[in-house]
Write a protein that holds these residues in place. Structure first.
Motif, short mmCIF file in Angstrom:
data_model
loop_
_atom_site.label_atom_id
_atom_site.label_comp_id
_atom_site.label_asym_id
_atom_site.label_seq_id
_atom_site.Cartn_x
_atom_site.Cartn_y
_atom_site.Cartn_z
N GLY A 1 0.78 -1.23 0.00
CA GLY A 1 0.00 0.00 0.00
C GLY A 1 0.80 1.28 0.00
O GLY A 1 0.24 2.35 0.27
N LEU A 2 2.09 1.21 -0.31
CA LEU A 2 2.92 2.41 -0.37
C LEU A 2 2.99 2.94 -1.80
O LEU A 2 3.03 2.15 -2.75
CB LEU A 2 4.34 2.12 0.14
N PRO A 3 3.00 4.24 -1.96
CA PRO A 3 3.10 4.80 -3.33
C PRO A 3 4.47 4.54 -3.91
O PRO A 3 5.49 4.52 -3.20
CB PRO A 3 2.86 6.30 -3.10
N VAL A 4 4.51 4.30 -5.20
CA VAL A 4 5.77 4.09 -5.90
C VAL A 4 6.13 5.40 -6.59
O VAL A 4 5.49 5.81 -7.57
CB VAL A 4 5.65 2.94 -6.93
N VAL A 5 7.15 6.05 -6.06
CA VAL A 5 7.54 7.37 -6.56
C VAL A 5 8.98 7.28 -7.07
O VAL A 5 9.90 6.94 -6.32
CB VAL A 5 7.44 8.45 -5.46
N GLY A 6 9.16 7.59 -8.34
CA GLY A 6 10.50 7.61 -8.88
C GLY A 6 11.10 6.22 -9.04
O GLY A 6 10.46 5.19 -8.83
N ARG A 7 12.35 6.20 -9.39
CA ARG A 7 13.07 4.96 -9.62
C ARG A 7 13.88 4.60 -8.39
O ARG A 7 14.55 5.45 -7.81
CB ARG A 7 13.99 5.12 -10.83
N ARG A 8 13.82 3.33 -7.98
CA ARG A 8 14.52 2.87 -6.79
C ARG A 8 15.85 2.24 -7.18
O ARG A 8 15.94 1.50 -8.16
CB ARG A 8 13.68 1.87 -6.01
N ARG A 9 16.86 2.52 -6.36
CA ARG A 9 18.17 1.95 -6.64
C ARG A 9 18.26 0.49 -6.24
O ARG A 9 19.05 -0.26 -6.79
CB ARG A 9 19.25 2.75 -5.89
N THR A 10 17.43 0.07 -5.27
CA THR A 10 17.45 -1.31 -4.80
C THR A 10 16.04 -1.88 -4.89
O THR A 10 15.05 -1.16 -4.78
CB THR A 10 17.94 -1.40 -3.35
N PRO A 11 15.94 -3.19 -5.08
CA PRO A 11 14.61 -3.80 -5.19
C PRO A 11 13.91 -3.87 -3.84
O PRO A 11 14.54 -3.82 -2.78
CB PRO A 11 14.92 -5.20 -5.71
N GLY A 12 12.58 -3.98 -3.88
CA GLY A 12 11.82 -4.22 -2.68
C GLY A 12 11.65 -3.00 -1.80
O GLY A 12 11.76 -1.85 -2.24
N LEU A 13 11.36 -3.25 -0.55
CA LEU A 13 11.14 -2.19 0.43
C LEU A 13 12.45 -1.68 1.00
O LEU A 13 13.46 -2.40 1.05
CB LEU A 13 10.27 -2.72 1.58
N ARG A 14 12.41 -0.45 1.46
CA ARG A 14 13.55 0.10 2.21
C ARG A 14 13.40 -0.29 3.68
O ARG A 14 12.30 -0.58 4.16
CB ARG A 14 13.58 1.63 2.07
N ARG A 15 14.50 -0.26 4.39
CA ARG A 15 14.47 -0.60 5.81
C ARG A 15 13.53 0.31 6.58
O ARG A 15 12.78 -0.14 7.46
CB ARG A 15 15.88 -0.54 6.40
N GLU A 16 13.58 1.61 6.27
CA GLU A 16 12.73 2.54 7.01
C GLU A 16 11.25 2.28 6.74
O GLU A 16 10.40 2.53 7.60
CB GLU A 16 13.10 4.00 6.68
N GLU A 17 10.92 1.76 5.56
CA GLU A 17 9.54 1.44 5.25
C GLU A 17 9.06 0.22 6.04
O GLU A 17 7.94 0.20 6.55
CB GLU A 17 9.39 1.20 3.75
N VAL A 18 9.92 -0.78 6.15
CA VAL A 18 9.58 -1.94 6.96
C VAL A 18 9.37 -1.51 8.41
O VAL A 18 8.40 -1.92 9.06
CB VAL A 18 10.68 -3.01 6.87
N ALA A 19 10.28 -0.69 8.92
CA ALA A 19 10.17 -0.23 10.31
C ALA A 19 8.87 0.53 10.53
O ALA A 19 8.17 0.32 11.53
CB ALA A 19 11.38 0.64 10.65
N MET A 20 8.53 1.43 9.60
CA MET A 20 7.30 2.22 9.75
C MET A 20 6.07 1.31 9.76
O MET A 20 5.20 1.43 10.62
CB MET A 20 7.20 3.23 8.61
N LEU A 21 6.01 0.38 8.82
CA LEU A 21 4.84 -0.49 8.72
C LEU A 21 4.73 -1.45 9.89
O LEU A 21 3.63 -1.82 10.31
CB LEU A 21 4.90 -1.28 7.41
N ALA A 22 5.87 -1.84 10.46
CA ALA A 22 5.87 -2.76 11.60
C ALA A 22 5.71 -2.03 12.93
O ALA A 22 5.51 -2.67 13.96
CB ALA A 22 7.15 -3.58 11.62
N GLY A 23 5.82 -0.71 12.91
CA GLY A 23 5.67 0.06 14.14
C GLY A 23 6.86 -0.01 15.05
O GLY A 23 6.72 0.02 16.28
N VAL A 24 8.07 -0.10 14.46
CA VAL A 24 9.29 -0.15 15.26
C VAL A 24 10.22 0.96 14.78
O VAL A 24 10.03 1.54 13.71
CB VAL A 24 10.00 -1.52 15.15
#
Length: 281
Positions: A30-53
């Motif tokens: 459910g996260l918006p895809v903005v621009g081109r990502r240098r690495t595949p998948g989620l970023r660490r900060e996105e995992v942390a935000m979604l997991a509440g840590v």
């Protein structure tokens, strides 16, 4: 000082979390895809935000650092990374925690497993759940133990209440402490599961001998002990029982019974197909 085994485990935790994170696209969570990502998948900060840590905490976890983790937080991370139940258990082990009990309360035995027990012609064969309730049995088990389709049959309760088992009092008395210790050991694997206590409490209220053994708080692994009972039609039967875990249902056990060598159990079993047993255990 970190042991070599601990270091390897933390390396595996790092690689496992990174591989799961890189396999999940932002659009899948459910996260918006903005621009081109240098690495595949989620970023660490996105995992942390979604997991509440915290971002730092998740980064340290993925780096395999020695930090304090809890099952609740690991569950949150596993949920974000869309882990299967098997993967979640693997995450627990790599993080140094005991894996959670496998969920699910399915009681429908597959055609393949039923074919195994039906094909076991040497003796009884059953499938039982973690509470020792019989889920399926072959024809010989029905005749030997007095099982009936559609009727509840718990192995622990039957051991203490069935005249068939109590018909060999010396053998029964020798086996009873080990049976109770094995049941308590199974219950200890999931202390939050009240069903074990319900079974034990009801049996203790009805059977003082069980109540006395249960209060000892002995625990032990199931032994390859002799299973013996007195059948109302063919007399004393003695079995060696071998227990296997059903791979896709680790809470289920497949138990195969072999006639005890140097007894006439096999000959007595051969008489059973000609009998029509109507009594229950």
């Amino acid at each position: 000082m970190v042991s070599a085994a601990s270091a390897r485990r933390r390396e595996q935790l790092r690689d496992f979390l990174r591989s799961r994170r890189e396999a999940i696209g932002p659009g899948e969570v459910g996260l918006p895809v903005v621009g081109r990502r240098r690495t595949p998948g989620l970023r660490r900060e996105e995992v942390a935000m979604l997991a509440g840590v915290g971002v730092s905490w998740y980064t340290w976890l993925e780096q395999g650092r020695e930090i304090t983790v809890s099952g609740e937080v690991l569950d949150a991370v596993a949920g974000v990374l869309r882990m299967s139940e098997t993967e979640r258990g693997h995450l627990y082990l790599l993080a140094g925690l005991n894996p959670p009990p496998v969920g699910g309360s399915a009681t429908e035995v597959s055609v393949e497993v039923r074919a195994v027990i039906d094909g076991w012609e040497r003796g009884p064969a059953i499938v039982r759940d973690r509470y020792w309730n019989i889920l399926a049995f072959n024809a010989l088990a029905g005749r030997v133990f007095g099982c009936a389709e559609g009727e509840p049959h718990n192995c622990l309760v039957t051991f203490f209440t069935s005249p068939r088992y109590r018909g060999l009092p010396e053998v029964w008395a020798a086996a009873a402490p080990g049976v109770v210790a094995a049941y308590r050991a199974d219950a200890a694997l999931v202390p939050q599961d009240d069903e074990f206590q319900r079974v034990a409490s009801e049996l203790a209220a009805a059977e003082p001998e069980f109540a006395e053994l249960w209060e000892r708080h002995d625990v032990g692994a199931p032994l390859q002990a002799v299973n013996a009972l007195h059948h109302p039609e063919v007399g004393d039967l003695f079995f060696d029982a071998t227990t296997f875990t059903v791979a896709d249902h680790p809470n289920w056990s497949l138990v195969l019974y072999n006639p005890k060598p140097n007894t006439d159990t096999a000959d007595r079993l051969a008489m059973l197909p000609r009998l029509r047993l109507t009594e229950s255990a």
